[in-house]
Design an enzyme around this catalytic site. Structure first.
Site, mmCIF file in Angstrom:
data_model
loop_
_atom_site.group_PDB
_atom_site.id
_atom_site.type_symbol
_atom_site.label_atom_id
_atom_site.label_comp_id
_atom_site.label_asym_id
_atom_site.label_seq_id
_atom_site.Cartn_x
_atom_site.Cartn_y
_atom_site.Cartn_z
ATOM 1 N N LYS A 170 0.843 -1.205 0.000
ATOM 2 C CA LYS A 170 0.000 0.000 0.000
ATOM 3 C C LYS A 170 0.873 1.248 0.000
ATOM 4 O O LYS A 170 0.635 2.182 -0.762
ATOM 5 C CB LYS A 170 -0.925 -0.001 1.225
ATOM 6 C CG LYS A 170 -2.100 -0.954 1.083
ATOM 7 C CD LYS A 170 -2.850 -1.158 2.376
ATOM 8 C CE LYS A 170 -3.916 -2.236 2.198
ATOM 9 N NZ LYS A 170 -4.512 -2.696 3.446
ATOM 10 N N GLN A 225 -4.912 -1.312 9.564
ATOM 11 C CA GLN A 225 -4.843 -2.660 8.994
ATOM 12 C C GLN A 225 -5.490 -3.677 9.940
ATOM 13 O O GLN A 225 -5.150 -3.735 11.120
ATOM 14 C CB GLN A 225 -3.368 -3.025 8.732
ATOM 15 C CG GLN A 225 -3.159 -4.364 8.071
ATOM 16 C CD GLN A 225 -3.730 -4.434 6.651
ATOM 17 O OE1 GLN A 225 -3.552 -3.518 5.856
ATOM 18 N NE2 GLN A 225 -4.418 -5.515 6.346
ATOM 19 N N ASP A 260 -11.231 3.147 3.968
ATOM 20 C CA ASP A 260 -11.631 1.735 3.886
ATOM 21 C C ASP A 260 -13.143 1.605 3.735
ATOM 22 O O ASP A 260 -13.645 0.533 3.389
ATOM 23 C CB ASP A 260 -11.194 0.992 5.161
ATOM 24 C CG ASP A 260 -9.992 0.091 4.920
ATOM 25 O OD1 ASP A 260 -9.731 -0.240 3.745
ATOM 26 O OD2 ASP A 260 -9.336 -0.290 5.902
#
Ligand code: NDP
Length: 294
Positions: free
Chosen positions: A54, A98, A121
């Site tokens: 990422k 995460q 997200d």
């Protein structure tokens, strides 16, 4: 018949390139450099690998990465403290924590404390609610990637029969909402669904997000259907090595489907590309600029 293989790597590369062009344009015109904060807690090997990819993708797209690696023993309050700082940092437009988090931290509590405007997200209940209400929202990256791949095959998904197997908040439910937004007719299946094979046989579009290796058999698939396989399952391979397979038995399905995503190289690469799109969108919205259509 052999299905068309949907190349997620190539589609994701095109998307990343388009994001980079927009990011450069916005930086030149408005001095705005989108910033993405990625927070990793602990040393989970798969999570470390995802976070590394990422951050590289963020830099390649001309955006600014803010990486935080916290020890596995980090408390919920310590993590909430960092989230609070990132919520207030004007250079940070997107925040990604995460998952999974260590067991002492309640992921839902962390997610609800991220500023919804920075929730790239798309997991915050406010964004989930906006998506379900048909309002503009930051939508979860993997389902958005699935829609882009299906549209790469069909153009419009309007009127198509879509079956989504899996009802998680991360994949299945938001994917179903996005499909409704595309005017597909949507059925969501899960572990209590009766006659899953019969349901699959009706689908023009079949999405598998189950987490069970090669669970969907070729004989269940409607001939000519488009199959999007979200699953990532590590199984034993030849010579004691492991390999990754999807939730669909690819060898069988490729002989029946009209188009199918491979695993790896299908949905997976789209997730990071869609994260970049969300970061760009979040930055534009926060700066009061028009949101680019990518
Ligand atoms: P979850 O475990 O949260 O959800 C799995 C879903 O599958 C549940 O809704 C469950 O039903 C359903 N299910 C389980 N067994 C069956 C069965 N026998 N028949 C029908 N439905 C069943 O998983 P996620 O949604 O988080 O992930 C799904 C898969 O996608 C995993 O392989 C994951 O690794 C992968 N993934 C890939 C990503 C990518 O970037 N490519 C990103 C995210 C996930 P119930 O609700 O009844 O338990």
């Amino acid at each position: 018949m052999t299905a068309r293989i949907i190349d997620g790597k190539a589609t994701a590369a095109d998307l990343r390139a388009a994001v980079a062009v927009e990011a450069r344009r916005i930086a030149a015109a408005h001095g705005l450099v989108p910033g993405l904060a990625v927070v990793l807690v602990g040393d989970n090997a798969a999570s470390k690998a995802y976070v590394g990819s990422k951050s590289r993708a963020v830099v390649e797209a001309g955006m600014r990465p803010f990486d935080f690696h916290l020890p596995v023993a980090t408390s919920a309050n310590e993590l909430l403290g960092l989230i609070g700082e990132l919520n207030n940092d004007a250079a940070v437009h997107g925040i990604l924590v995460q998952l999974p988090l260590p067991s002492q931290i309640d992921a839902a509590r962390i997610i609800t404390n991220i500023d919804p405007a920075k929730d790239v997200d798309g997991f915050h209940p406010l964004n989930a609610g906006r998506l379900a209400s048909g309002l503009p929202a930051l939508a979860p990256c993997t389902p958005v990637g699935c829609i882009k791949l299906a549209k790469a095959v069909h153009g419009s998904l309007s009127g198509l029969d879509a079956v989504v197997i899996g009802r998680s908040n991360i994949v299945g439910k938001p994917l179903a909402q996005l499909l409704l937004g595309e005017n597909a007719t949507v059925t969501i299946a899960h572990s209590r669904t009766r006659d899953l094979a019969g349901l699959c046989a009706r689908a023009d579009l079949l999405f598998a997000a189950i987490g069970r290796p090669e669970f969907i058999r070729g004989g269940w698939i409607r001939p000519g259907a488009t199959v999007i396989d979200v699953g990532i399952n590590r199984v034993a391979g030849d010579g004691g090595k492991s390999r990754i397979v999807g939730d669909v038995c690819f060898a069988e399905a490729v002989a029946v489907a009209g188009a199918i995503t491979p695993v790896p190289g299908g949905v997976g690469p789209m997730t990071i590309a869609c994260l970049l799109v969300n970061t760009l969108r979040a930055a534009c919205m926060q700066a009061g600029l028009p949101v680019p259509e990518i």
